[in-house]
Design an enzyme around this catalytic site. Structure first.
Site, PDB file in Angstrom:
ATOM      1  N   GLU A   1      -3.529   7.467  -4.013  1.00  0.00           N
ATOM      2  CA  GLU A   1      -3.380   6.168  -3.359  1.00  0.00           C
ATOM      3  C   GLU A   1      -3.165   5.060  -4.385  1.00  0.00           C
ATOM      4  O   GLU A   1      -3.876   4.989  -5.381  1.00  0.00           O
ATOM      5  CB  GLU A   1      -4.650   5.873  -2.553  1.00  0.00           C
ATOM      6  CG  GLU A   1      -4.592   4.591  -1.753  1.00  0.00           C
ATOM      7  CD  GLU A   1      -5.947   4.289  -1.107  1.00  0.00           C
ATOM      8  OE1 GLU A   1      -6.100   4.550   0.088  1.00  0.00           O
ATOM      9  OE2 GLU A   1      -6.838   3.791  -1.810  1.00  0.00           O
TER      10      GLU A   1
ATOM     11  N   TYR B   1       0.869  -1.185   0.000  1.00  0.00           N
ATOM     12  CA  TYR B   1       0.000   0.000   0.000  1.00  0.00           C
ATOM     13  C   TYR B   1       0.898   1.224   0.000  1.00  0.00           C
ATOM     14  O   TYR B   1       1.845   1.305   0.781  1.00  0.00           O
ATOM     15  CB  TYR B   1      -0.877   0.002   1.258  1.00  0.00           C
ATOM     16  CG  TYR B   1      -1.726   1.253   1.396  1.00  0.00           C
ATOM     17  CD1 TYR B   1      -3.045   1.270   0.984  1.00  0.00           C
ATOM     18  CD2 TYR B   1      -1.185   2.418   1.942  1.00  0.00           C
ATOM     19  CE1 TYR B   1      -3.816   2.418   1.096  1.00  0.00           C
ATOM     20  CE2 TYR B   1      -1.952   3.575   2.059  1.00  0.00           C
ATOM     21  CZ  TYR B   1      -3.261   3.567   1.635  1.00  0.00           C
ATOM     22  OH  TYR B   1      -4.015   4.703   1.745  1.00  0.00           O
TER      23      TYR B   1
END
Ligand code: GDP
Ligand code: MN
Length: 392
Positions: A197, A109
């Site tokens: 993101e 992530y």
């Protein structure tokens, strides 16, 4: 403002962040034409909606031929996809992204977020990619690596390297990771984003990093500097009443309660919502009429409130500073000629010429309920609502 994954990936490419080969399609034959020249054994078909969690909702499918791509696209287009992030009504799928499938070795992530408490952008990363990051943060916060960045100085290679070391990446991966993290921050900063993101950033079996997913939110206040970004807005994804409001220069956010609010000033609008909650009810919206509360604004605000089926009572809360309350009262009175207001309206005027304004409303012939102070206004509107819904 939000954009779709396929649009975010175009921007990633422009900023040197690797993404899988592929393209967007709006029909099964278009999807076939995207898939065929990729000349690979496996493809991914991904529903393009402004919500994540698609993997869990059936919005990400892996298939093995251009024909299967067509079939997968046929089964996805036109449906309302429900994911953990869409709510039970789901979101209509009107476009799909078709890509070469990537052989995944591990999922990371990586994001740039804005930390309001530190007043800084923060590079945020975790080895638990592909998972819900909120869940990782709640259950295993030690697995999240954070690096705050100075908004004036931007990002340096050492910031990104610190994150790479925090993730315990192999030494051969530090350099490519650093490049991606720095490019991601450059994108965040140059395009006035509020969030960028990559979940997941994958390490492929051949040892390369690829951004498998892409999410970008833009700061609306910076959009005037980016005409080409503004053009990416997809109105299908937005609340129709919010689009209407933005056309009329009204700040409006739809909520779930039954008391429609019309207020001048964002801070006062927030306080109004708070006190409605405190008095035991819920606001149907945030609404700041801005622009001096002219008749036109009041009319448009009433139109928006009356288009919301949930609104059972209205609370108008005006503080006359620069704008004079008697002018606002005149606006409210005139608005009644243009909009069919079918619910009780409680009005609180305070500040410049409040007494004159209040008197005008009392004599207007419309059954406005005049309140004295904010608490009184909230009490009255909540009581009316309870009466309307059959309570005591
Ligand atoms: P989201 O669920 O909306 O966040 O959609 P993602 O784009 O993140 O995809 C969800 C999951 O599908 C990923 O975490 C992967 O596990 C899987 N996935 C997506 N693309 C590929 C691919 O090219 N290859 C493989 N093996 N899995 C994929
Ligand atoms: Mn994802």
């Amino acid at each position: 403002m939000k954009i779709h994954e396929y649009q975010a990936k175009e921007l990633f490419k422009r900023f040197g962040i690797p993404v899988p080969k592929g393209g967007v399609a709006e029909s099964s034959w278009e999807a076939y034409d995207v898939a065929r020249p990729l000349a690979v054994d496996s493809f991914v078909v991904k529903a393009q909606i402004h919500a994540g969690g698609r993997g869990k909702g059936g919005g990400v499918k892996i298939v093995h031929s251009p024909d299967e791509v067509s079939q997968a696209v046929d089964s996805m287009l036109g449906i309302r996809l429900v994911t953990p992030q869409t709510g039970p009504e789901g979101k209509l799928v009107m476009k799909v992204l078709v890509e070469e499938a990537v052989a995944i070795s591990s999922e990371i992530y990586l994001a740039v977020i804005l930390d309001r408490s530190q007043r800084k952008p923060v590079l945020m990363a975790s080895r638990s990619g592909g998972m819900d990051i909120e869940e990782v943060a709640a259950k295993t916060p030690e697995k999240i690596v954070l690096e705050a960045l100075d908004p004036m100085l931007g990002i340096s290679a050492f910031n990104a390297r610190k994150v790479a070391f925090g993730l315990e990446l192999g030494s051969e991966l530090v350099r490519p990771f650093t490049k991606i993290a720095m490019n991601l921050f450059r994108l965040f900063s140059e395009l006035d984003c509020s969030l960028v993101e990559i979940n997941p950033l994958v390490l492929t079996e051949s040892g390369d990093f690829v951004a498998l997913d892409a999410k970008i939110n833009f700061d609306d206040n910076g959009l005037y500097r980016h005409a080409n970004i503004k053009a990416l807005r997809d109105f299908h994804e937005e609340e129709p009443l919010e689009i209407l409001a933005s056309r009329h220069n009204i700040d409006y956010v739809k909520l779930d309660g039954e008391i429609g609010c019309m207020v001048n000033g964002a801070g006062l609008a927030m306080a109004t919502m708070d006190i409605i909650k405190e008095c035991g009810s819920m606001p149907a919206n945030f609404l700041d009429i801005k622009g001096g509360a002219k008749t036109e604004n009041v009319v448009n605000a009433f139109k928006i409130l009356m288009s919301d089926q949930n609104v059972k009572a209205v609370l108008i809360n005006i503080f006359g500073g620069i704008v004079k309350c008697d002018m606002v009262a005149q606006g409210i009175d005139e608005a009644m000629n243009h909009v069919d207001v079918s619910v009780p309206v409680v009005i609180r005027l305070e500040g410049t010429n409040a007494a004159e304004g209040t008197q005008m409303l009392a004599q207007s012939g419309y059954p406005f309920i005049i309140a004295n102070g904010l608490k009184d206004a909230a009490d009255k509107v909540v009581a009316l609502l309870q009466k309307a819904s059959g309570g005591s």
